[in-house]
Enzyme design. Structure first.
Site, PDB file in Angstrom:
ATOM      1  N   GLY A 198       0.828  -1.216   0.000  1.00 44.88           N
ATOM      2  CA  GLY A 198       0.000   0.000   0.000  1.00 44.88           C
ATOM      3  C   GLY A 198       0.855   1.256   0.000  1.00 44.88           C
TER       4      GLY A 198
ATOM      5  N   GLY B 140      -0.083   4.814  -1.485  1.00 42.46           N
ATOM      6  CA  GLY B 140      -1.202   5.578  -0.911  1.00 42.46           C
ATOM      7  C   GLY B 140      -0.737   6.818  -0.172  1.00 42.46           C
ATOM      8  N   PHE B 141      -1.654   7.404   0.534  1.00 43.99           N
ATOM      9  CA  PHE B 141      -1.434   8.672   1.227  1.00 43.99           C
ATOM     10  C   PHE B 141      -0.269   8.560   2.217  1.00 43.99           C
ATOM     11  CE2 PHE B 141      -3.320  11.144   5.018  1.00 43.99           C
ATOM     12  CZ  PHE B 141      -2.603  12.286   4.726  1.00 43.99           C
TER      13      PHE B 141
ATOM     14  N   ALA C  86      -4.828  -1.713   2.319  1.00 45.78           N
ATOM     15  CA  ALA C  86      -6.096  -1.998   2.989  1.00 45.78           C
ATOM     16  C   ALA C  86      -7.235  -1.253   2.313  1.00 45.78           C
ATOM     17  CB  ALA C  86      -6.022  -1.560   4.458  1.00 45.78           C
ATOM     18  N   GLU C  87      -8.419  -1.784   2.543  1.00 40.56           N
ATOM     19  CA  GLU C  87      -9.654  -1.036   2.292  1.00 40.56           C
ATOM     20  C   GLU C  87      -9.877  -0.202   3.542  1.00 40.56           C
ATOM     21  OE1 GLU C  87     -11.446  -0.971  -0.375  1.00 40.56           O
ATOM     22  OE2 GLU C  87     -10.781  -2.713  -1.514  1.00 40.56           O
ATOM     23  N   THR C  88     -10.206   1.077   3.387  1.00 40.33           N
ATOM     24  CA  THR C  88     -10.086   1.970   4.543  1.00 40.33           C
ATOM     25  C   THR C  88     -11.351   2.739   4.945  1.00 40.33           C
ATOM     26  OG1 THR C  88      -9.324   3.760   3.148  1.00 40.33           O
ATOM     27  CG2 THR C  88      -7.622   2.355   4.054  1.00 40.33           C
TER      28      THR C  88
ATOM     29  N   SER D 106      -5.688   0.801  13.423  1.00 45.09           N
ATOM     30  CA  SER D 106      -6.479   2.034  13.547  1.00 45.09           C
ATOM     31  C   SER D 106      -7.078   2.155  14.933  1.00 45.09           C
ATOM     32  CB  SER D 106      -7.601   1.976  12.511  1.00 45.09           C
ATOM     33  OG  SER D 106      -8.560   2.963  12.789  1.00 45.09           O
TER      34      SER D 106
ATOM     35  N   TYR E 263     -14.915  -2.413   9.186  1.00 47.78           N
ATOM     36  CA  TYR E 263     -13.523  -1.963   9.012  1.00 47.78           C
ATOM     37  C   TYR E 263     -12.742  -2.176  10.303  1.00 47.78           C
ATOM     38  CZ  TYR E 263      -9.609   1.337   8.808  1.00 47.78           C
ATOM     39  OH  TYR E 263      -8.354   1.914   8.885  1.00 47.78           O
TER      40      TYR E 263
ATOM     41  N   ASN F 158      -7.183   9.903  13.102  1.00 45.67           N
ATOM     42  CA  ASN F 158      -7.491  10.402  11.755  1.00 45.67           C
ATOM     43  C   ASN F 158      -6.278  11.133  11.182  1.00 45.67           C
ATOM     44  OD1 ASN F 158     -10.201   9.842  12.714  1.00 45.67           O
ATOM     45  ND2 ASN F 158     -10.870  11.012  10.935  1.00 45.67           N
TER      46      ASN F 158
HETATM   47  N1  LIG Z   1      -5.529   7.679   6.892  1.00 42.40           N
HETATM   48  C1  LIG Z   1      -5.980   7.436   8.116  1.00 42.40           C
HETATM   49  O1  LIG Z   1      -6.586   8.303   8.763  1.00 42.40           O
HETATM   50  C2  LIG Z   1      -5.725   6.100   8.768  1.00 42.40           C
HETATM   51  C3  LIG Z   1      -6.083   5.937  10.109  1.00 42.40           C
HETATM   52  C4  LIG Z   1      -5.871   4.700  10.710  1.00 42.40           C
HETATM   53  C5  LIG Z   1      -5.294   3.673   9.999  1.00 42.40           C
HETATM   54  N2  LIG Z   1      -4.971   3.851   8.699  1.00 42.40           N
HETATM   55  C6  LIG Z   1      -4.403   2.724   7.963  1.00 42.40           C
HETATM   56  O2  LIG Z   1      -3.232   3.147   7.321  1.00 42.40           O
HETATM   57  C7  LIG Z   1      -3.060   2.427   6.098  1.00 42.40           C
HETATM   58  C8  LIG Z   1      -2.809   3.397   4.950  1.00 42.40           C
HETATM   59  O3  LIG Z   1      -3.901   4.297   4.876  1.00 42.40           O
HETATM   60  P1  LIG Z   1      -3.926   5.515   3.874  1.00 42.40           P
HETATM   61  O4  LIG Z   1      -4.681   6.595   4.531  1.00 42.40           O
HETATM   62  O5  LIG Z   1      -2.580   5.762   3.334  1.00 42.40           O
HETATM   63  O6  LIG Z   1      -4.882   4.923   2.759  1.00 42.40           O
HETATM   64  P2  LIG Z   1      -4.762   4.980   1.157  1.00 42.40           P
HETATM   65  O7  LIG Z   1      -6.053   4.462   0.633  1.00 42.40           O
HETATM   66  O8  LIG Z   1      -4.285   6.294   0.694  1.00 42.40           O
HETATM   67  O9  LIG Z   1      -3.607   3.924   0.890  1.00 42.40           O
HETATM   68  C9  LIG Z   1      -3.839   2.549   0.848  1.00 42.40           C
HETATM   69  C10 LIG Z   1      -3.085   2.021  -0.349  1.00 42.40           C
HETATM   70  O10 LIG Z   1      -3.310   0.611  -0.385  1.00 42.40           O
HETATM   71  C11 LIG Z   1      -3.525   0.259  -1.744  1.00 42.40           C
HETATM   72  N3  LIG Z   1      -4.331  -0.966  -1.767  1.00 42.40           N
HETATM   73  C12 LIG Z   1      -5.632  -1.092  -1.446  1.00 42.40           C
HETATM   74  N4  LIG Z   1      -6.008  -2.372  -1.608  1.00 42.40           N
HETATM   75  C13 LIG Z   1      -4.916  -3.054  -2.026  1.00 42.40           C
HETATM   76  C14 LIG Z   1      -4.658  -4.407  -2.387  1.00 42.40           C
HETATM   77  N5  LIG Z   1      -5.647  -5.296  -2.365  1.00 42.40           N
HETATM   78  N6  LIG Z   1      -3.422  -4.763  -2.757  1.00 42.40           N
HETATM   79  C15 LIG Z   1      -2.410  -3.840  -2.812  1.00 42.40           C
HETATM   80  N7  LIG Z   1      -2.595  -2.540  -2.511  1.00 42.40           N
HETATM   81  C16 LIG Z   1      -3.829  -2.154  -2.121  1.00 42.40           C
HETATM   82  C17 LIG Z   1      -4.244   1.434  -2.374  1.00 42.40           C
HETATM   83  O11 LIG Z   1      -4.083   1.479  -3.783  1.00 42.40           O
HETATM   84  C18 LIG Z   1      -3.571   2.602  -1.662  1.00 42.40           C
HETATM   85  O12 LIG Z   1      -2.467   3.094  -2.421  1.00 42.40           O
HETATM   86  C19 LIG Z   1      -4.301   1.572   5.938  1.00 42.40           C
HETATM   87  O13 LIG Z   1      -3.996   0.273   6.375  1.00 42.40           O
HETATM   88  C20 LIG Z   1      -5.309   2.208   6.864  1.00 42.40           C
HETATM   89  O14 LIG Z   1      -6.244   1.276   7.344  1.00 42.40           O
HETATM   90  C21 LIG Z   1      -5.167   5.045   8.058  1.00 42.40           C
END
Ligand SMILES: NC(=O)c1ccc[n+]([C@@H]2O[C@H](COP(=O)([O-])OP(=O)(O)OC[C@H]3O[C@@H](n4cnc5c(N)ncnc54)[C@H](O)[C@@H]3O)[C@@H](O)[C@H]2O)c1
Length: 380
Positions: free
Chosen positions: A10, A13-14, A89-91, A149, A208, A237
């Site tokens: 992942g 992602g962000f 992850a799916e988020t 999370s 989730y 968050n």
């Molecule tokens: N952003 C938040 O506020 C937050 C808070 C708590 C936990 N998290 C956790 O942090 C992690 C990253 O979150 P984020 O905000 O960067 O989300 P994001 O959606 O920007 O990044 C997730 C990345 O995972 C990739 N992805 C999704 N499904 C996939 C799969 N099946 N195989 C390979 N890649 C896949 C997506 O393309 C994306 O680039 C996640 O596990 C999320 O649950 C995020």
């Protein structure tokens, strides 16, 4: 110093892409870093026409799914990471209530695939992973860092002023939410939200959150019989420049930004008093970079947040002001999302103790940076 080899699922992602940048900035001849990013460029996050992202030299991007056993096994054998950061992850909390299978498939089974592949690659190299304890394991994995999370806490900690004790209220019922009873209810108790520490029992209130808790269990249990150390971060968050402006399911501040810049009136859910602990992306990335090199006891669970609460109404008004719009361009509608929690704020003392980490960016400064970035994105 030996090369650090890091696999980030992942990682496009962000949080992942910022983490890659920061880790590569630390790379130098004395302490080289090589990174492998596995990401399927999920269309909901990256758009339907997403092309491979640009990463700095030293980063290998592999487009693929974390559930693809063959790909993951090959990638582990090639990359031979000593650190894995599992973020794919799916988020979306709300979306997870409708797409139960997909959320379980990616979050739970994806983690299972990854953990089993680690064991299998180790075994191919060195015999069964749960063989004799002293047998050296040549897959050089030292640390597995899971992005969990704060959602696993459900409503989290409240102080019951009647009985003078800390409680975790049960999930709010749809009937109560429909009737406008938004605050959590424990019969006979008067409740005041307080920071939630890692010792509070998990009480997930969404699919989730349940998948995140299951990820934690899988990582703890697989790690207990393996030579690597698991670190589990429970993020609040996370927000800031780089958060997807395309994904309608996650990132309330990005969603608000998009709506404000499109001239829409913001729909503020419940009574506007939903409280969130907004932690800025740079602070989160700092914690991850520290964890890549820290010797933390196996299975440690660590909150990462600002340690402060901001209501959704306060955040909306601040964003409206920063975008130069009337600060009353919102409606408090009483709408709600099943599975949502009322109030979140992290106790962050453990992160300070274990990682010498603390948040540096205030919500006002962080929102200014987010607003500047969003405006730039809209203009370009
Ligand atoms: N952003 C938040 O506020 C937050 C808070 C708590 C936990 N998290 C956790 O942090 C992690 C990253 O979150 P984020 O905000 O960067 O989300 P994001 O959606 O920007 O990044 C997730 C990345 O995972 C990739 N992805 C999704 N499904 C996939 C799969 N099946 N195989 C390979 N890649 C896949 C997506 O393309 C994306 O680039 C996640 O596990 C999320 O649950 C995020």
């Amino acid at each position: 110093m030996a090369e650090q080899r890091i696999l980030i699922t992942g990682g496009a992602g962000f949080i992942g892409s910022r983490t890659v940048q920061q880790l590569m900035q630390h790379s130098c001849a004395a302490a080289p870093v090589a990174i492998w990013v596995l990401d399927n460029l999920h269309p909901q996050v990256h758009g339907a026409a997403a092309t491979s992202p640009e990463f700095p030299k030293g980063v290998t991007f592999v487009k693929g799914d974390v559930c693809d056993r063959r790909l993951i096994t090959e990638l582990l054998a090639t990359a031979r990471p000593n650190v894995i950061i599992h973020m794919a992850a799916e988020t979306g909390t709300g979306q997870s209530m409708d797409e139960i299978y997909r959320y379980c498939q990616i979050n739970v089974m994806g983690t299972a695939v990854l953990l089993e592949a680690i064991a299998q690659v180790s075994a191919q190299i060195d015999g069964p992973v749960n063989g004799p304890v002293n047998e050296p394991n040549k897959l050089p994995l030292e640390r597995f860092i899971l992005m969990s999370s704060r959602a696993v806490y459900g409503e989290g900690a409240y102080w019951d002023t009647t009985h003078r004790q800390t409680v975790v209220p049960p999930p709010r019922s749809v009937e109560d939410l429909k009737a406008g009873r938004f605050d959590p209810i424990v019969p006979g108790a008067r409740l005041r939200a307080v920071p939630t520490s890692e010792t509070m029992p998990p009480a997930p209130s969404s699919i989730y959150a349940s998948t995140k808790l299951m990820q934690e269990h899988l990582v703890q249990q697989a790690g207990a019989i393996a030579p690597w150390q698991a670190t589990i971060f429970r993020f609040q968050n996370v927000y800031g420049p780089g958060q997807s402006l395309k994904n309608p399911y996650t990132g309330v501040l990005s969603i608000f930004s998009r709506q404000i810049l499109a001239g829409k009136t913001l729909n503020i859910y419940e009574d506007g008093q939903i409280g969130r602990d907004f932690v800025f992306i740079e602070d989160v990335v700092n914690a991850l970079v520290l964890a890549c090199n820290a010797n933390i006891p196996h299975g440690s669970i660590i909150n990462i947040g600002s340690g402060k609460t901001t209501t959704i109404l306060e955040a909306a008004k601040t964003l409206l002001r920063l975008y130069g719009k009337p600060t009353d361009a919102y409606q408090i509608t009483g709408d709600f999302r099943a599975g949502d929690i009322r109030h979140a704020v992290a106790d962050i003392q453990l992160a300070q103790q274990l990682l010498n980490w603390q948040p540096n960016v205030s919500v006002e400064d962080g929102l200014s940076k987010l607003a500047a970035w969003c405006e730039e994105c809209v203009l370009t």
